[in-house]
Write a protein that holds these residues in place. Structure first.
Motif, PDB file in Angstrom:
ATOM      1  N   VAL A 128      49.545  40.699  48.805  1.00  0.00           N
ATOM      2  CA  VAL A 128      49.158  41.924  48.092  1.00  0.00           C
ATOM      3  C   VAL A 128      48.740  43.028  49.057  1.00  0.00           C
ATOM      4  N   ASN A 129      49.144  44.268  48.751  1.00  0.00           N
ATOM      5  CA  ASN A 129      48.762  45.444  49.543  1.00  0.00           C
ATOM      6  C   ASN A 129      47.519  46.138  49.007  1.00  0.00           C
ATOM      7  N   PHE A 130      47.350  46.114  47.685  1.00  0.00           N
ATOM      8  CA  PHE A 130      46.194  46.730  47.049  1.00  0.00           C
ATOM      9  C   PHE A 130      45.630  45.768  46.014  1.00  0.00           C
ATOM     10  N   PHE A 131      44.313  45.679  45.953  1.00  0.00           N
ATOM     11  CA  PHE A 131      43.664  44.911  44.895  1.00  0.00           C
ATOM     12  C   PHE A 131      43.032  45.866  43.896  1.00  0.00           C
ATOM     13  N   GLY A 132      43.110  45.505  42.614  1.00  0.00           N
ATOM     14  CA  GLY A 132      42.486  46.319  41.585  1.00  0.00           C
ATOM     15  C   GLY A 132      41.536  45.496  40.747  1.00  0.00           C
ATOM     16  N   LEU A 133      40.529  46.150  40.216  1.00  0.00           N
ATOM     17  CA  LEU A 133      39.597  45.501  39.310  1.00  0.00           C
ATOM     18  C   LEU A 133      39.152  46.525  38.288  1.00  0.00           C
ATOM     19  N   GLU A 134      38.321  46.083  37.376  1.00  0.00           N
ATOM     20  CA  GLU A 134      37.949  46.985  36.295  1.00  0.00           C
ATOM     21  C   GLU A 134      36.509  46.783  35.861  1.00  0.00           C
ATOM     22  N   ASN A 142      64.014  48.375  50.013  1.00  0.00           N
ATOM     23  CA  ASN A 142      62.754  49.004  50.414  1.00  0.00           C
ATOM     24  C   ASN A 142      61.977  48.022  51.272  1.00  0.00           C
ATOM     25  N   ASP A 143      62.008  48.261  52.559  1.00  0.00           N
ATOM     26  CA  ASP A 143      61.341  47.357  53.500  1.00  0.00           C
ATOM     27  C   ASP A 143      59.820  47.504  53.453  1.00  0.00           C
ATOM     28  N   HIS A 144      59.333  48.523  52.749  1.00  0.00           N
ATOM     29  CA  HIS A 144      57.887  48.774  52.682  1.00  0.00           C
ATOM     30  C   HIS A 144      57.399  48.736  51.237  1.00  0.00           C
ATOM     31  N   LEU A 145      57.983  47.868  50.438  1.00  0.00           N
ATOM     32  CA  LEU A 145      57.579  47.728  49.049  1.00  0.00           C
ATOM     33  C   LEU A 145      56.085  47.408  48.953  1.00  0.00           C
ATOM     34  N   VAL A 146      55.382  48.110  48.080  1.00  0.00           N
ATOM     35  CA  VAL A 146      53.949  47.906  47.884  1.00  0.00           C
ATOM     36  C   VAL A 146      53.719  47.046  46.648  1.00  0.00           C
ATOM     37  N   LEU A 147      52.863  46.045  46.788  1.00  0.00           N
ATOM     38  CA  LEU A 147      52.463  45.218  45.656  1.00  0.00           C
ATOM     39  C   LEU A 147      50.967  45.416  45.419  1.00  0.00           C
ATOM     40  N   SER A 148      50.633  45.807  44.217  1.00  0.00           N
ATOM     41  CA  SER A 148      49.237  45.964  43.827  1.00  0.00           C
ATOM     42  C   SER A 148      48.926  44.925  42.767  1.00  0.00           C
ATOM     43  N   ALA A 149      47.910  44.106  42.991  1.00  0.00           N
ATOM     44  CA  ALA A 149      47.545  43.053  42.040  1.00  0.00           C
ATOM     45  C   ALA A 149      46.220  43.396  41.374  1.00  0.00           C
ATOM     46  N   TYR A 150      46.154  43.071  40.111  1.00  0.00           N
ATOM     47  CA  TYR A 150      45.000  43.415  39.297  1.00  0.00           C
ATOM     48  C   TYR A 150      44.396  42.129  38.740  1.00  0.00           C
ATOM     49  N   PRO A 151      43.693  41.351  39.576  1.00  0.00           N
ATOM     50  CA  PRO A 151      43.147  40.075  39.108  1.00  0.00           C
ATOM     51  C   PRO A 151      41.764  40.199  38.484  1.00  0.00           C
ATOM     52  N   THR A 152      41.267  41.424  38.312  1.00  0.00           N
ATOM     53  CA  THR A 152      39.898  41.674  37.863  1.00  0.00           C
ATOM     54  C   THR A 152      38.937  40.852  38.715  1.00  0.00           C
ATOM     55  N   TRP A 153      38.083  40.027  38.094  1.00  0.00           N
ATOM     56  CA  TRP A 153      37.116  39.245  38.897  1.00  0.00           C
ATOM     57  C   TRP A 153      37.593  37.801  39.081  1.00  0.00           C
ATOM     58  N   GLY A 154      38.843  37.515  38.748  1.00  0.00           N
ATOM     59  CA  GLY A 154      39.306  36.146  38.659  1.00  0.00           C
ATOM     60  C   GLY A 154      39.039  35.268  39.851  1.00  0.00           C
ATOM     61  N   GLY A 155      39.172  35.812  41.073  1.00  0.00           N
ATOM     62  CA  GLY A 155      39.046  34.978  42.252  1.00  0.00           C
ATOM     63  C   GLY A 155      37.652  34.448  42.497  1.00  0.00           C
ATOM     64  N   PHE A 156      36.662  34.975  41.763  1.00  0.00           N
ATOM     65  CA  PHE A 156      35.273  34.567  41.993  1.00  0.00           C
ATOM     66  C   PHE A 156      34.700  33.778  40.826  1.00  0.00           C
ATOM     67  N   ILE A 157      35.519  33.516  39.826  1.00  0.00           N
ATOM     68  CA  ILE A 157      35.065  32.794  38.649  1.00  0.00           C
ATOM     69  C   ILE A 157      35.907  31.537  38.513  1.00  0.00           C
ATOM     70  N   SER A 158      35.253  30.395  38.426  1.00  0.00           N
ATOM     71  CA  SER A 158      35.959  29.122  38.461  1.00  0.00           C
ATOM     72  C   SER A 158      37.001  29.001  37.363  1.00  0.00           C
ATOM     73  N   GLU A 159      36.652  29.367  36.138  1.00  0.00           N
ATOM     74  CA  GLU A 159      37.589  29.207  35.034  1.00  0.00           C
ATOM     75  C   GLU A 159      38.840  30.046  35.240  1.00  0.00           C
ATOM     76  N   SER A 160      38.660  31.289  35.678  1.00  0.00           N
ATOM     77  CA  SER A 160      39.822  32.159  35.877  1.00  0.00           C
ATOM     78  C   SER A 160      40.733  31.623  36.966  1.00  0.00           C
ATOM     79  N   CYS A 161      40.131  31.153  38.039  1.00  0.00           N
ATOM     80  CA  CYS A 161      40.937  30.654  39.149  1.00  0.00           C
ATOM     81  C   CYS A 161      41.638  29.357  38.775  1.00  0.00           C
ATOM     82  N   ASN A 162      40.903  28.439  38.136  1.00  0.00           N
ATOM     83  CA  ASN A 162      41.457  27.128  37.836  1.00  0.00           C
ATOM     84  C   ASN A 162      42.452  27.157  36.697  1.00  0.00           C
TER      85      ASN A 162
END
Length: 266
Positions: free
Chosen positions: A109-115, A76-96
């Motif tokens: 990533v093709n789609f980002f998800g949060l909650e 599948n040359d067009h495989l979709v990846l959806s990542a669900y990092p919630t708010w991790g990229g903006f919080i130091s503890e989650s990222c580190n």
């Protein structure tokens, strides 16, 4: 198969201690990974070792996902990846600690998800909007739509979460709450509104600078979450449009439309 959903992509805080990973870390950085999990090197995420290890691990973990794409390319040359990092990229503890760096994930990533986790969304709606704005900005930069999943079990809470998602330009993941008579039937209107998200025109005259250096600065305070988010909440309360400006996308062209650009101090 159309793609994979990478759900809550948390990484073990101390990484993999197998021979292959230790050898690769040594080869690429010149440092040794402490095999003793009680080592003082693991106790402080702001030590030179841990900063180096964090950055290396974030790159390696996303490289793994890029490798996955290459492995299935013939299927599948067009495989979709959806990542669900919630708010991790903006919080130091989650990222580190958990390895949820938005800057790295954007490479694959093709789609980002949060909650919105609160079961009583109306009680914390103000703190959700800044994070939605921040995630939406990062998604736009790599052409990745952002979907928003929320846990609510009554119509009014669900309606509020749906409204805030749409306000921030995120696609809401609808729940299956029964529709009470005499209340707005927002579910049936969702497709129409989502289809028009791409037509929205930004009105923000204030840019809020997001910097990984500010996020990860050591002073005992989560700079972005505890200092910047409250200012963004205030602007939401006053109906002042603003936009998040990531540090890796700052240019004269990017900021020329803002009358004010806010730079966090660390």
């Amino acid at each position: 198969m159309d793609g994979f959903q990478i759900d809550e992509n948390y990484m073990w805080p101390k990484g993999c201690l197998c021979h292959a990973c230790c050898e690769r870390f040594r080869r690429e950085t010149g440092w040794e990974i402490p095999l003793n999990e009680c080592s003082a090197h693991w106790g402080d995420i702001y030590t030179p070792f841990y900063r180096l290890f964090r950055d290396w691990r974030n790159v390696v973990c996303v490289d793994f996902l890029i490798g996955l794409r290459r492995q299935v390319k013939d299927l599948n040359d067009h495989l979709v990846l959806s990542a669900y990092p919630t708010w991790g990229g903006f919080i130091s503890e989650s990222c580190n600690v958990l390895g949820q760096d938005m800057g790295e994930l954007m490479r694959v990533v093709n789609f980002f998800g949060l909650e919105m986790m609160s079961r009583s969304f109306l009680r914390n709606v103000r703190c959700e909007l800044p994070a939605l704005h921040a995630m939406k900005t990062h998604g736009e930069l790599c052409g990745a739509p952002v979907w928003n999943w929320y846990y609510n079990f009554d119509w009014q809470n669900d309606y509020a979460a749906w409204s805030v998602s749409m306000l921030a330009g995120c696609v809401p993941m609808l729940s299956r709450v029964a529709h009470p008579a005499g209340t707005p039937d927002y579910v049936s209107e969702t497709g129409k509104y989502v289809a028009r998200l791409g037509e929205s025109v930004p009105l923000a005259e204030i840019g809020v600078y997001f910097s990984t250096r500010t996020r990860d600065a050591k002073d005992g305070v989560e700079n972005w979450k505890e200092r910047v988010f409250p200012a963004m909440e205030m602007m939401d309360e006053l109906n002042i449009p603003y936009a998040v400006v990531p540090d890796f996308n700052v240019s004269d062209e990017r900021i020329k439309d803002y009358k004010v650009v806010c730079f966090p101090v660390y």
